[in-house]
Motif scaffolding. Structure first.
Motif, PDB file in Angstrom:
ATOM      1  N   LEU A  60       0.746  -1.238  -0.096  1.00  0.00           N
ATOM      2  CA  LEU A  60      -0.016   0.077   0.199  1.00  0.00           C
ATOM      3  C   LEU A  60       0.925   1.218   0.072  1.00  0.00           C
ATOM      4  N   LEU A  61       1.932   1.282   0.681  1.00  0.00           N
ATOM      5  CA  LEU A  61       2.759   2.314   0.677  1.00  0.00           C
ATOM      6  C   LEU A  61       3.524   2.409  -0.438  1.00  0.00           C
ATOM      7  N   GLN A  62       3.979   1.516  -1.357  1.00  0.00           N
ATOM      8  CA  GLN A  62       4.358   1.522  -2.473  1.00  0.00           C
ATOM      9  C   GLN A  62       3.299   2.098  -3.736  1.00  0.00           C
ATOM     10  N   ILE A  63       2.202   1.572  -3.436  1.00  0.00           N
ATOM     11  CA  ILE A  63       1.278   2.224  -4.460  1.00  0.00           C
ATOM     12  C   ILE A  63       1.004   3.693  -4.173  1.00  0.00           C
ATOM     13  N   ALA A  64       0.981   4.166  -2.893  1.00  0.00           N
ATOM     14  CA  ALA A  64       1.027   5.641  -2.343  1.00  0.00           C
ATOM     15  C   ALA A  64       2.065   6.403  -3.150  1.00  0.00           C
ATOM     16  N   GLY A  65       3.202   6.008  -2.785  1.00  0.00           N
ATOM     17  CA  GLY A  65       4.462   6.549  -3.568  1.00  0.00           C
ATOM     18  C   GLY A  65       4.475   6.705  -5.115  1.00  0.00           C
ATOM     19  N   ILE A  66       4.007   5.636  -5.583  1.00  0.00           N
ATOM     20  CA  ILE A  66       3.722   5.737  -7.428  1.00  0.00           C
ATOM     21  C   ILE A  66       2.636   6.759  -7.478  1.00  0.00           C
ATOM     22  N   CYS A  67       1.571   6.550  -6.862  1.00  0.00           N
ATOM     23  CA  CYS A  67       0.410   7.526  -7.389  1.00  0.00           C
ATOM     24  C   CYS A  67       0.840   8.926  -6.938  1.00  0.00           C
ATOM     25  N   GLU A  68       1.873   9.386  -6.032  1.00  0.00           N
ATOM     26  CA  GLU A  68       2.034  10.602  -5.745  1.00  0.00           C
ATOM     27  C   GLU A  68       3.273  11.138  -6.890  1.00  0.00           C
ATOM     28  N   HIS A  69       3.669  10.200  -7.747  1.00  0.00           N
ATOM     29  CA  HIS A  69       4.464  10.684  -8.956  1.00  0.00           C
ATOM     30  C   HIS A  69       4.056  10.640 -10.044  1.00  0.00           C
ATOM     31  N   VAL A  70       3.274   9.401 -10.485  1.00  0.00           N
ATOM     32  CA  VAL A  70       2.649   9.607 -11.776  1.00  0.00           C
ATOM     33  C   VAL A  70       0.845   9.704 -11.578  1.00  0.00           C
ATOM     34  N   PRO A  71       0.406  10.064 -12.515  1.00  0.00           N
ATOM     35  CA  PRO A  71       0.629  10.353 -13.949  1.00  0.00           C
ATOM     36  C   PRO A  71       1.272  11.925 -13.970  1.00  0.00           C
ATOM     37  N   GLU A  72       1.589  12.506 -12.951  1.00  0.00           N
ATOM     38  CA  GLU A  72       2.033  14.032 -13.211  1.00  0.00           C
ATOM     39  C   GLU A  72       3.401  13.920 -13.438  1.00  0.00           C
ATOM     40  N   ASN A  73       4.293  13.084 -13.499  1.00  0.00           N
ATOM     41  CA  ASN A  73       5.537  13.161 -13.817  1.00  0.00           C
ATOM     42  C   ASN A  73       5.900  11.824 -14.675  1.00  0.00           C
ATOM     43  N   PRO A  74       6.968  11.683 -15.311  1.00  0.00           N
ATOM     44  CA  PRO A  74       7.201  10.555 -16.093  1.00  0.00           C
ATOM     45  C   PRO A  74       7.232   9.157 -15.357  1.00  0.00           C
ATOM     46  N   ALA A  75       6.766   8.378 -15.904  1.00  0.00           N
ATOM     47  CA  ALA A  75       7.200   6.996 -15.335  1.00  0.00           C
ATOM     48  C   ALA A  75       8.755   6.671 -15.211  1.00  0.00           C
ATOM     49  N   ARG A  76       9.097   6.098 -14.222  1.00  0.00           N
ATOM     50  CA  ARG A  76      10.522   5.868 -14.092  1.00  0.00           C
ATOM     51  C   ARG A  76      10.565   4.105 -14.167  1.00  0.00           C
ATOM     52  N   THR A  77       9.650   3.260 -13.942  1.00  0.00           N
ATOM     53  CA  THR A  77       9.683   2.047 -13.878  1.00  0.00           C
ATOM     54  C   THR A  77       8.353   1.441 -14.720  1.00  0.00           C
ATOM     55  N   PHE A  78       8.419   0.137 -14.921  1.00  0.00           N
ATOM     56  CA  PHE A  78       7.081  -0.486 -15.605  1.00  0.00           C
ATOM     57  C   PHE A  78       6.152  -0.414 -14.555  1.00  0.00           C
ATOM     58  N   HIS A  79       6.246  -0.565 -13.261  1.00  0.00           N
ATOM     59  CA  HIS A  79       4.970  -0.467 -12.423  1.00  0.00           C
ATOM     60  C   HIS A  79       4.585   0.988 -12.494  1.00  0.00           C
ATOM     61  N   GLU A  80       5.281   1.896 -12.322  1.00  0.00           N
ATOM     62  CA  GLU A  80       4.783   3.168 -12.530  1.00  0.00           C
ATOM     63  C   GLU A  80       3.921   3.489 -14.056  1.00  0.00           C
ATOM     64  N   ALA A  81       4.454   2.916 -14.943  1.00  0.00           N
ATOM     65  CA  ALA A  81       3.813   3.121 -16.061  1.00  0.00           C
ATOM     66  C   ALA A  81       2.479   2.527 -16.270  1.00  0.00           C
ATOM     67  N   LEU A  82       2.302   1.294 -15.506  1.00  0.00           N
ATOM     68  CA  LEU A  82       1.103   0.672 -15.576  1.00  0.00           C
ATOM     69  C   LEU A  82       0.044   1.277 -14.654  1.00  0.00           C
ATOM     70  N   GLN A  83       0.640   1.873 -13.674  1.00  0.00           N
ATOM     71  CA  GLN A  83      -0.256   2.433 -12.747  1.00  0.00           C
ATOM     72  C   GLN A  83      -0.715   3.894 -13.216  1.00  0.00           C
ATOM     73  N   SER A  84       0.276   4.641 -14.165  1.00  0.00           N
ATOM     74  CA  SER A  84      -0.229   5.734 -14.605  1.00  0.00           C
ATOM     75  C   SER A  84      -1.347   5.501 -15.874  1.00  0.00           C
ATOM     76  N   MET A  85      -1.120   4.387 -16.522  1.00  0.00           N
ATOM     77  CA  MET A  85      -2.116   3.989 -17.510  1.00  0.00           C
ATOM     78  C   MET A  85      -3.461   3.557 -16.943  1.00  0.00           C
ATOM     79  N   ALA A  86      -3.434   3.068 -15.678  1.00  0.00           N
ATOM     80  CA  ALA A  86      -4.538   2.678 -15.094  1.00  0.00           C
ATOM     81  C   ALA A  86      -5.309   4.058 -14.692  1.00  0.00           C
ATOM     82  N   ILE A  87      -4.556   5.077 -14.387  1.00  0.00           N
ATOM     83  CA  ILE A  87      -5.275   6.262 -13.651  1.00  0.00           C
ATOM     84  C   ILE A  87      -5.883   6.851 -14.837  1.00  0.00           C
TER      85      ILE A  87
END
Length: 109
Positions: free
Chosen positions: A75-102
């Protein structure tokens, strides 16, 4: 367009639209539809960013009461990712997927 969204983040599009608005005003253009388009693009991008931040806050709140260490970390990892993407560029595959989902959720609203 996913490559550009994931590679630059929505903040890039907000800044780009604002630059167009500033140039529009400075050059005294008259095609008001352009201005409305850029303003609406900013509103949509900011809404998607705020949605991600609310999702991050929810994940942090859920983590506070989570008893399982693995789930709490997730959950903390999800929170950190959602605080970064989609506002900023995705740095990892996980961030890219979360950005696309949002963004996908926002497209359906």
């Amino acid at each position: 367009m996913w490559k550009k969204i994931l590679g630059k983040g929505l903040r890039y599009f907000i800044n780009e639209a604002q630059d167009h608005i500033d140039a529009f005003i400075a050059s005294r253009e008259t095609d008001i539809d352009k201005l409305y388009f850029w303003k609406s693009a900013i509103i949509v991008c900011e809404a998607a960013i705020q949605h991600a931040h609310r999702y991050a806050a929810l994940a942090r709140k859920m983590a506070e009461s989570e008893m399982k260490p693995d789930r709490k970390a997730e959950l903390l990892q999800i929170a950190g990712i959602c605080e970064h993407v989609p506002e900023n560029p995705a740095r990892t595959f996980h961030e890219a997927l979360q950005s696309m989902a949002i963004i996908g959720v926002c497209k359906k609203l």
